[in-house]
Write an enzyme that holds these catalytic residues in place. Sequence first.
Site, PDB file in Angstrom:
ATOM      1  N   LYS A 189       0.816  -1.319  -0.028  1.00 30.78           N
ATOM      2  CA  LYS A 189      -0.013  -0.027  -0.006  1.00 30.78           C
ATOM      3  C   LYS A 189       0.911   1.096   0.128  1.00 30.78           C
ATOM      4  O   LYS A 189       1.429   1.690   0.935  1.00 30.78           O
ATOM      5  CB  LYS A 189      -0.729  -0.053   1.425  1.00 30.78           C
ATOM      6  CG  LYS A 189      -1.670   1.212   1.822  1.00 30.78           C
ATOM      7  CD  LYS A 189      -2.176   1.895   0.611  1.00 30.78           C
ATOM      8  CE  LYS A 189      -2.674   3.319   1.441  1.00 30.78           C
ATOM      9  NZ  LYS A 189      -1.568   4.244   1.296  1.00 30.78           N
ATOM     10  N   GLU A 265       9.539   1.671  10.789  1.00 29.40           N
ATOM     11  CA  GLU A 265      10.492   2.288  10.810  1.00 29.40           C
ATOM     12  C   GLU A 265      10.060   3.671  10.837  1.00 29.40           C
ATOM     13  O   GLU A 265       9.399   4.207   9.734  1.00 29.40           O
ATOM     14  CB  GLU A 265      11.462   2.155   9.583  1.00 29.40           C
ATOM     15  CG  GLU A 265      12.838   2.754   9.742  1.00 29.40           C
ATOM     16  CD  GLU A 265      13.043   4.081   9.125  1.00 29.40           C
ATOM     17  OE1 GLU A 265      12.765   5.020   9.740  1.00 29.40           O
ATOM     18  OE2 GLU A 265      13.149   3.989   7.694  1.00 29.40           O
ATOM     19  N   CYS A 299      14.398  10.698   7.133  1.00 26.96           N
ATOM     20  CA  CYS A 299      14.006  10.286   8.474  1.00 26.96           C
ATOM     21  C   CYS A 299      15.391  10.293   9.461  1.00 26.96           C
ATOM     22  O   CYS A 299      15.528  10.527  10.721  1.00 26.96           O
ATOM     23  CB  CYS A 299      13.286   9.037   8.732  1.00 26.96           C
ATOM     24  SG  CYS A 299      13.838   7.537   7.944  1.00 26.96           S
ATOM     25  N   GLU A 398       9.794  16.585  14.646  1.00 21.67           N
ATOM     26  CA  GLU A 398      10.500  16.217  13.250  1.00 21.67           C
ATOM     27  C   GLU A 398      10.008  17.144  12.523  1.00 21.67           C
ATOM     28  O   GLU A 398       8.766  17.516  12.354  1.00 21.67           O
ATOM     29  CB  GLU A 398      10.174  14.797  12.806  1.00 21.67           C
ATOM     30  CG  GLU A 398      10.918  14.128  11.495  1.00 21.67           C
ATOM     31  CD  GLU A 398      10.818  12.831  11.286  1.00 21.67           C
ATOM     32  OE1 GLU A 398       9.606  12.318  11.594  1.00 21.67           O
ATOM     33  OE2 GLU A 398      11.815  12.166  10.788  1.00 21.67           O
TER      34      GLU A 398
HETATM   35  P1  ADP Z   1       2.624  11.370   6.099  1.00 19.92           P
HETATM   36  O1  ADP Z   1       1.923  11.795   7.333  1.00 19.92           O
HETATM   37  O2  ADP Z   1       3.887  12.126   6.199  1.00 19.92           O
HETATM   38  O3  ADP Z   1       1.919  11.364   4.946  1.00 19.92           O
HETATM   39  P2  ADP Z   1       2.387   9.083   7.119  1.00 19.92           P
HETATM   40  O4  ADP Z   1       3.057   8.283   8.096  1.00 19.92           O
HETATM   41  O5  ADP Z   1       1.077   9.277   7.766  1.00 19.92           O
HETATM   42  O6  ADP Z   1       3.075   9.814   6.529  1.00 19.92           O
HETATM   43  O7  ADP Z   1       2.001   7.875   6.044  1.00 19.92           O
HETATM   44  C1  ADP Z   1       2.658   6.871   5.547  1.00 19.92           C
HETATM   45  C2  ADP Z   1       1.986   5.795   4.669  1.00 19.92           C
HETATM   46  O8  ADP Z   1       1.044   5.352   6.002  1.00 19.92           O
HETATM   47  C3  ADP Z   1       1.050   6.172   3.828  1.00 19.92           C
HETATM   48  O9  ADP Z   1       0.934   5.138   2.930  1.00 19.92           O
HETATM   49  C4  ADP Z   1      -0.394   6.241   4.329  1.00 19.92           C
HETATM   50  O10 ADP Z   1      -1.296   5.953   3.310  1.00 19.92           O
HETATM   51  C5  ADP Z   1      -0.468   5.099   5.285  1.00 19.92           C
HETATM   52  N1  ADP Z   1      -1.425   5.401   6.592  1.00 19.92           N
HETATM   53  C6  ADP Z   1      -1.664   6.678   7.010  1.00 19.92           C
HETATM   54  N2  ADP Z   1      -2.499   6.331   7.911  1.00 19.92           N
HETATM   55  C7  ADP Z   1      -2.709   5.069   8.138  1.00 19.92           C
HETATM   56  C8  ADP Z   1      -3.626   4.186   8.976  1.00 19.92           C
HETATM   57  N3  ADP Z   1      -4.207   4.752  10.302  1.00 19.92           N
HETATM   58  N4  ADP Z   1      -3.222   2.898   9.082  1.00 19.92           N
HETATM   59  C9  ADP Z   1      -2.459   2.505   8.093  1.00 19.92           C
HETATM   60  N5  ADP Z   1      -1.830   3.167   7.164  1.00 19.92           N
HETATM   61  C10 ADP Z   1      -1.989   4.517   7.179  1.00 19.92           C
END
Ligand code: ADP
Length: 494
Positions: A189, A265, A299, A398
């Site tokens: 995903k 990570e 990161c 961050e």
């Molecule tokens: P950012 O906030 O910088 O966009 P995230 O850590 O939120 O980074 O997102 C990283 C990944 O996690 C993306 O693929 C996003 O779609 C996914 N993601 C965001 N929220 C969730 C959740 N609650 N459960 C699973 N995956 C998620």
Amino acid sequence: MESEQNETGVLAGDERMLIDGELRHTASGATFDVIHPASEQVAGVATDGTVADMEAAVGAARRAFDAGDWSRDVEFRRHCLMQLHEALDRNKERLRRILITEVGCPVTVTGSQIEAPIHEVAHWAEFGAAFDYLRYNGVHETPLGPAKRVLRYEPHGVVGAITPWNVPLYLNVAETVPALMAGNTVVLKPAQLTPWSGTELGRIVAEETDIPAGVFNVVVSNANEVGAALTADPRVDMITFTGSTATGRAILAAAAPTVKKTLLELGGKSAHIVLDDADLGSAMPLAAMMACVMSGQSCVLPSRILLPRSRYEEGIEGLKQMMENFPVGDPWTPGVMQGPQISETQRQKVLGLIRDGIDDGARLVTGGGIPGNLPVGYYTQPTLLVDVDPNSRIAQEEIFGPVLTVTPYDTDDEAVAIANNSIYGLSGEVSSADVDRAFAIAARMRTGNVSINGKSHFGINSPFGGTGQSGLGYRNGTHGYEEYLHIKTIGMPE
Ligand code: ADP
């Protein structure tokens, strides 16, 4: 796919997901836009997958694991992943253009985002083929007589891989290829902002490799619920994730009811301890460069510079010089090293944190805003904030932008205490003319990785992981491969 060697310019990737061997759109036909961060224009679309699509992909991965030979045939896995390596190499220039289009990464620094992951596919194929999956663990006395013990390294089953947008192709590969080589099936995903680095991987797997239907699936979506559905699905055995600590916490919680293995990570707020005998002439330009390449969207970036008070102004001057002369601009122009932030939301987050830092008493030495010559595109000036209170928001959160904070210290003990004053523990850096002294400081840093005098800790052969709220488990090295395997201990007659 025809060769697009040496072409540059915006290029849209494949719109489709890969589910059970089929490249397809979501049933409703809905799509979401992908924006080129350097032009702020829509570059194309990706299909907007749903929870139902995710459930179909997980079902396919489950069937492929339970009923197929993938988990049992290591030579076939090696064959398929070497095919993938070669196919990625053939598609390299197309992938590079798509990457620059969706991330805004400067063409000059795409090596770590394109060549490195392509190389890593071949590395994991060979590493996994040579790995010893069956190990003799000796004969042990028991009340019922001697028992021989054998350790069998087995895949977990279905691995859900959730990736972020900053280094999308690299992390799509790093999270899925060792999992596949270890015999798992995978549902990837990708992040909303960078769907094409995932859909292209799906397309190449489907069109140019013998990887069987269901073994590798890619679901893209603009909705976080779709990733959440993957983390909660009882048919999934493991979640591997790279992203923010906030999302990591949500994933850990979602994985808890079914006690999934998790490999996380997460964020970092790494410190660079500059000791009073350091060669500032080399350390400061390098530190500033690392902060600006990738627009600070990394990161592992050591974004908190700790300078000894005796050499404070000298250190600041070295950082300022590099930041004020840093080649910021259009990512397609060779020589540019810093492109835009990936989105306006991310840029506003960075600018907001800078404003907060100034409100909390930090002194702005350079940058702090939008470059005047780059009104279009999500550009941010390389920014240096000094006199930063180690407890202030800008020293604790961050930033994910081209921003360095500088805090003075008086003793080595104080420097270590400031470095360790963080919820994170991903990486760090020490600069000193005396490597033994630097090593002793590195040993006191509560972090998963440290570089001394700019010598990188990071690479395919070395475990990489965070302590504290920076993560759980390792990528890379033998430790990283073994994350995708569990050990079955078998007791048997001699
Ligand atoms: P950012 O906030 O910088 O966009 P995230 O850590 O939120 O980074 O997102 C990283 C990944 O996690 C993306 O693929 C996003 O779609 C996914 N993601 C965001 N929220 C969730 C959740 N609650 N459960 C699973 N995956 C998620």
